[in-house]
Design a protein around this motif. Structure first.
Motif, PDB file in Angstrom:
ATOM      1  N   ASN A 259      52.300-210.947  45.773  1.00  0.00           N
ATOM      2  CA  ASN A 259      53.549-211.104  45.035  1.00  0.00           C
ATOM      3  C   ASN A 259      53.439-212.216  44.008  1.00  0.00           C
ATOM      4  OD1 ASN A 259      56.490-212.598  44.996  1.00  0.00           O
ATOM      5  ND2 ASN A 259      56.649-210.358  45.029  1.00  0.00           N
ATOM      6  N   ALA A 260      52.754-213.293  44.357  1.00  0.00           N
ATOM      7  CA  ALA A 260      52.562-214.382  43.400  1.00  0.00           C
ATOM      8  C   ALA A 260      51.783-213.906  42.178  1.00  0.00           C
ATOM      9  CB  ALA A 260      51.834-215.545  44.071  1.00  0.00           C
ATOM     10  N   LEU A 261      50.783-213.051  42.402  1.00  0.00           N
ATOM     11  CA  LEU A 261      50.026-212.483  41.287  1.00  0.00           C
ATOM     12  C   LEU A 261      50.927-211.628  40.408  1.00  0.00           C
ATOM     13  CD1 LEU A 261      47.442-211.668  39.761  1.00  0.00           C
ATOM     14  CD2 LEU A 261      47.073-209.910  41.517  1.00  0.00           C
ATOM     15  N   ALA A 262      51.737-210.767  41.026  1.00  0.00           N
ATOM     16  CA  ALA A 262      52.621-209.888  40.257  1.00  0.00           C
ATOM     17  C   ALA A 262      53.632-210.693  39.451  1.00  0.00           C
ATOM     18  CB  ALA A 262      53.332-208.916  41.193  1.00  0.00           C
ATOM     19  N   ARG A 263      54.140-211.794  40.026  1.00  0.00           N
ATOM     20  CA  ARG A 263      55.103-212.627  39.309  1.00  0.00           C
ATOM     21  C   ARG A 263      54.473-213.326  38.103  1.00  0.00           C
ATOM     22  NH1 ARG A 263      59.935-214.381  41.654  1.00  0.00           N
ATOM     23  NH2 ARG A 263      60.483-213.322  43.589  1.00  0.00           N
ATOM     24  N   VAL A 264      53.174-213.533  38.144  1.00  0.00           N
ATOM     25  CA  VAL A 264      52.482-214.104  36.987  1.00  0.00           C
ATOM     26  C   VAL A 264      52.247-213.041  35.914  1.00  0.00           C
ATOM     27  CG1 VAL A 264      50.286-215.100  36.221  1.00  0.00           C
ATOM     28  CG2 VAL A 264      51.407-215.983  38.265  1.00  0.00           C
ATOM     29  N   LEU A 265      51.862-211.844  36.329  1.00  0.00           N
ATOM     30  CA  LEU A 265      51.526-210.797  35.364  1.00  0.00           C
ATOM     31  C   LEU A 265      52.753-210.190  34.700  1.00  0.00           C
ATOM     32  CD1 LEU A 265      48.711-208.908  37.325  1.00  0.00           C
ATOM     33  CD2 LEU A 265      48.434-210.468  35.397  1.00  0.00           C
ATOM     34  N   ALA A 266      53.832-209.990  35.450  1.00  0.00           N
ATOM     35  CA  ALA A 266      54.994-209.255  34.934  1.00  0.00           C
ATOM     36  C   ALA A 266      55.578-209.855  33.656  1.00  0.00           C
ATOM     37  CB  ALA A 266      56.063-209.144  36.029  1.00  0.00           C
ATOM     38  N   PRO A 267      55.767-211.166  33.555  1.00  0.00           N
ATOM     39  CA  PRO A 267      56.339-211.702  32.306  1.00  0.00           C
ATOM     40  C   PRO A 267      55.365-211.714  31.138  1.00  0.00           C
ATOM     41  CG  PRO A 267      56.614-213.233  34.165  1.00  0.00           C
ATOM     42  CD  PRO A 267      55.596-212.220  34.557  1.00  0.00           C
ATOM     43  N   ASN A 268      54.074-211.564  31.409  1.00  0.00           N
ATOM     44  CA  ASN A 268      53.060-211.690  30.369  1.00  0.00           C
ATOM     45  C   ASN A 268      52.549-210.347  29.870  1.00  0.00           C
ATOM     46  OD1 ASN A 268      53.195-214.458  30.431  1.00  0.00           O
ATOM     47  ND2 ASN A 268      51.450-214.708  31.796  1.00  0.00           N
ATOM     48  N   THR A 269      53.325-209.302  30.050  1.00  0.00           N
ATOM     49  CA  THR A 269      52.917-207.992  29.557  1.00  0.00           C
ATOM     50  C   THR A 269      54.108-207.279  28.953  1.00  0.00           C
ATOM     51  OG1 THR A 269      51.954-205.846  30.177  1.00  0.00           O
ATOM     52  CG2 THR A 269      53.299-206.954  31.833  1.00  0.00           C
ATOM     53  N   ASP A 270      53.832-206.479  27.949  1.00  0.00           N
ATOM     54  CA  ASP A 270      54.889-205.693  27.327  1.00  0.00           C
ATOM     55  C   ASP A 270      55.232-204.489  28.197  1.00  0.00           C
ATOM     56  OD1 ASP A 270      56.704-204.819  25.390  1.00  0.00           O
ATOM     57  OD2 ASP A 270      55.207-203.517  24.480  1.00  0.00           O
ATOM     58  N   ALA A 271      54.223-203.727  28.601  1.00  0.00           N
ATOM     59  CA  ALA A 271      54.420-202.551  29.449  1.00  0.00           C
ATOM     60  C   ALA A 271      53.936-202.861  30.859  1.00  0.00           C
ATOM     61  CB  ALA A 271      53.676-201.344  28.874  1.00  0.00           C
ATOM     62  N   LEU A 272      54.714-202.441  31.850  1.00  0.00           N
ATOM     63  CA  LEU A 272      54.348-202.664  33.248  1.00  0.00           C
ATOM     64  C   LEU A 272      54.550-201.362  34.010  1.00  0.00           C
ATOM     65  CD1 LEU A 272      53.515-204.515  35.591  1.00  0.00           C
ATOM     66  CD2 LEU A 272      55.940-205.103  35.869  1.00  0.00           C
ATOM     67  N   VAL A 273      53.484-200.896  34.662  1.00  0.00           N
ATOM     68  CA  VAL A 273      53.533-199.664  35.447  1.00  0.00           C
ATOM     69  C   VAL A 273      53.170-200.005  36.883  1.00  0.00           C
ATOM     70  CG1 VAL A 273      52.633-197.328  35.733  1.00  0.00           C
ATOM     71  CG2 VAL A 273      52.887-198.282  33.440  1.00  0.00           C
ATOM     72  N   LEU A 274      54.103-199.776  37.790  1.00  0.00           N
ATOM     73  CA  LEU A 274      53.860-199.930  39.222  1.00  0.00           C
ATOM     74  C   LEU A 274      53.745-198.548  39.840  1.00  0.00           C
ATOM     75  CD1 LEU A 274      56.477-202.711  40.097  1.00  0.00           C
ATOM     76  CD2 LEU A 274      54.132-202.996  39.286  1.00  0.00           C
ATOM     77  N   ALA A 275      52.825-198.386  40.775  1.00  0.00           N
ATOM     78  CA  ALA A 275      52.621-197.083  41.407  1.00  0.00           C
ATOM     79  C   ALA A 275      52.550-197.262  42.911  1.00  0.00           C
ATOM     80  CB  ALA A 275      51.343-196.422  40.889  1.00  0.00           C
ATOM     81  N   SER A 276      53.307-196.426  43.637  1.00  0.00           N
ATOM     82  CA  SER A 276      53.280-196.467  45.090  1.00  0.00           C
ATOM     83  C   SER A 276      53.933-195.205  45.629  1.00  0.00           C
ATOM     84  CB  SER A 276      54.014-197.698  45.619  1.00  0.00           C
ATOM     85  OG  SER A 276      54.114-197.649  47.028  1.00  0.00           O
ATOM     86  N   ALA A 277      53.288-194.597  46.602  1.00  0.00           N
ATOM     87  CA  ALA A 277      53.881-193.430  47.257  1.00  0.00           C
ATOM     88  C   ALA A 277      54.912-193.844  48.295  1.00  0.00           C
ATOM     89  CB  ALA A 277      52.789-192.580  47.906  1.00  0.00           C
ATOM     90  N   THR A 278      54.900-195.103  48.711  1.00  0.00           N
ATOM     91  CA  THR A 278      55.850-195.600  49.716  1.00  0.00           C
ATOM     92  C   THR A 278      56.488-196.883  49.187  1.00  0.00           C
ATOM     93  OG1 THR A 278      54.029-196.773  50.816  1.00  0.00           O
ATOM     94  CG2 THR A 278      54.616-194.591  51.660  1.00  0.00           C
TER      95      THR A 278
END
Length: 372
Positions: A259-278
């Motif tokens: 989660n800490a990694l995702a919180r760093v990446l999310a603000p620093n990208t224009d497009a964000l694609v998350l993928a999960s079947a669950t």
């Protein structure tokens, strides 16, 4: 065909935005040129490998700035069969020319190496919809509906629109190679696969002041590698055009490294694609954390999720969804009714069972047996 001779100066420095110059043994694209008391100040962006995408500024009187002179260009006839080289060059220029951002039609993803399925196209259209200020979406289709294909289609469209120059894909280690293979073979999107050793080699190759994640424009890295704390500071200072995080249900725990990694990446990208079947584990807070990564304003301070934003940000289908059933309904093998079949034990299995039965709770034999 055209070729510009190197190291040809124009006399007095005469450059403008769009010119290409050579400074300190590297090629640079001029973004601005303005006169100062110390001579012309040339602002540039790096083109050569070691300075690619690096911004710098050089003074005319302090550095040797050599422009590439368009007047020194030599025109050569294309002697390839049917002007093959010239046609390929023109085709590459056309493909690199971005289409208008407001054009909602799918341009390239429908012609890739995959079966044309309308429900996958609808997911791409939702991701690129004008209703979203930035392309951000959670692909939550059930297993088997082709989330990897949808990811490749979205990235292909972003590249075609000039919004996919720098792309980072983060996946679990066990699907790293498969994701890289799918992106290249189906969508002609090359990604450099990096691990801890690869990142260390990049750091040894670049100057100490350079961000190691700036060398390759498109990289695919495992989550286990990237979540290490030693890389987070570099990631905070690196902007991406698009970030893909596969198996994103691993991001829901707010106290985890994922989660800490995702919180760093999310603000620093224009497009964000998350993928999960669950995507939903039954916890409202965990699901709200995924939505918060896509759009923080979609989740209230109390943790309630805006239902209208949810419709824009999430794609969730299963095999019985109407748009899926219309496409592949007949291709799914129906599950057979559950059958209970009695299978007689073999003599060897009976002997083992009898042996266990004749042993005491402390595993000491009650009587002498021969078990094989």
């Amino acid at each position: 065909m055209l070729r510009a001779d190197e190291d040809v100066a124009l006399g007095p420095l005469n450059v403008a935005a769009g010119s290409i110059v050579r400074v300190r043994d590297a090629d640079w694209l001029v973004t601005n040129a303005s006169p100062t008391r110390d001579g012309l100040l040339v602002e540039v962006t790096g083109l050569s490998e070691l300075v690619r995408d690096t911004r710098a500024a050089f003074y005319e009187h302090l550095d040797d700035i050599v422009p590439y002179d368009p007047r020194a260009t030599t025109v050569r006839a294309d002697d390839s069969p049917k002007y093959r080289r010239a046609r390929l060059w023109l085709e590459s220029i056309l493909r690199r020319s971005p289409i208008p951002l407001g054009d909602g039609r799918l341009s390239v993803s429908t012609r890739m190496l995959s079966d044309p399925l309308d429900y996958q196209r609808s997911a791409v259209r939702k991701a690129l919809s004008a209703d979203n200020l930035r392309p951000r979406i959670l692909l939550a289709d059930t297993v088997g509906l082709g989330k990897t294909i949808e990811i490749g289609m979205i990235l292909s469209e972003l590249v075609r629109r000039g919004r996919g120059e720098r792309i980072l894909i983060v996946t679990p280690k066990h699907v790293l190679e498969q994701m890289q293979f799918e992106m290249w073979t189906r969508f002609a999107l090359p990604f450099v696969r990096l691990d801890s050793v690869g990142i260390q080699r990049v750091r040894q190759k670049l100057p100490a002041t350079r961000n190691p994640f700036s060398l390759y424009k498109r990289a695919i890295i495992s989550m286990d590698t990237l979540k290490q704390e030693r890389y987070l500071n570099h990631l905070r200072n690196q902007h991406w055009d698009a970030v893909v995080i596969d198996e994103s249900h691993n991001l829901s725990g707010t106290s985890t490294q994922n989660n800490a990694l995702a919180r760093v990446l999310a603000p620093n990208t224009d497009a964000l694609v998350l993928a999960s079947a669950t995507p939903h584990n039954g916890s409202k807070e965990s699901f709200a954390e995924l939505i918060r990564l896509l759009e923080p304003t979609a989740v209230s301070p109390s943790g309630d999720i805006d239902t209208h934003a949810l419709e824009r940000l999430v794609v969730r289908r299963h095999r019985y969804s109407p748009e899926v059933a219309r496409e592949v309904g007949d291709d799914w093998a129906e599950r057979m009714p559950l059958q209970h079949l009695l299978v007689d034990a073999s003599p060897e299995a009976d002997a083992v069972a009898q042996c266990r039965h004749d042993r005491a709770p402390d595993h000491t034999p009650r009587r002498k047996l021969t078990c094989r």
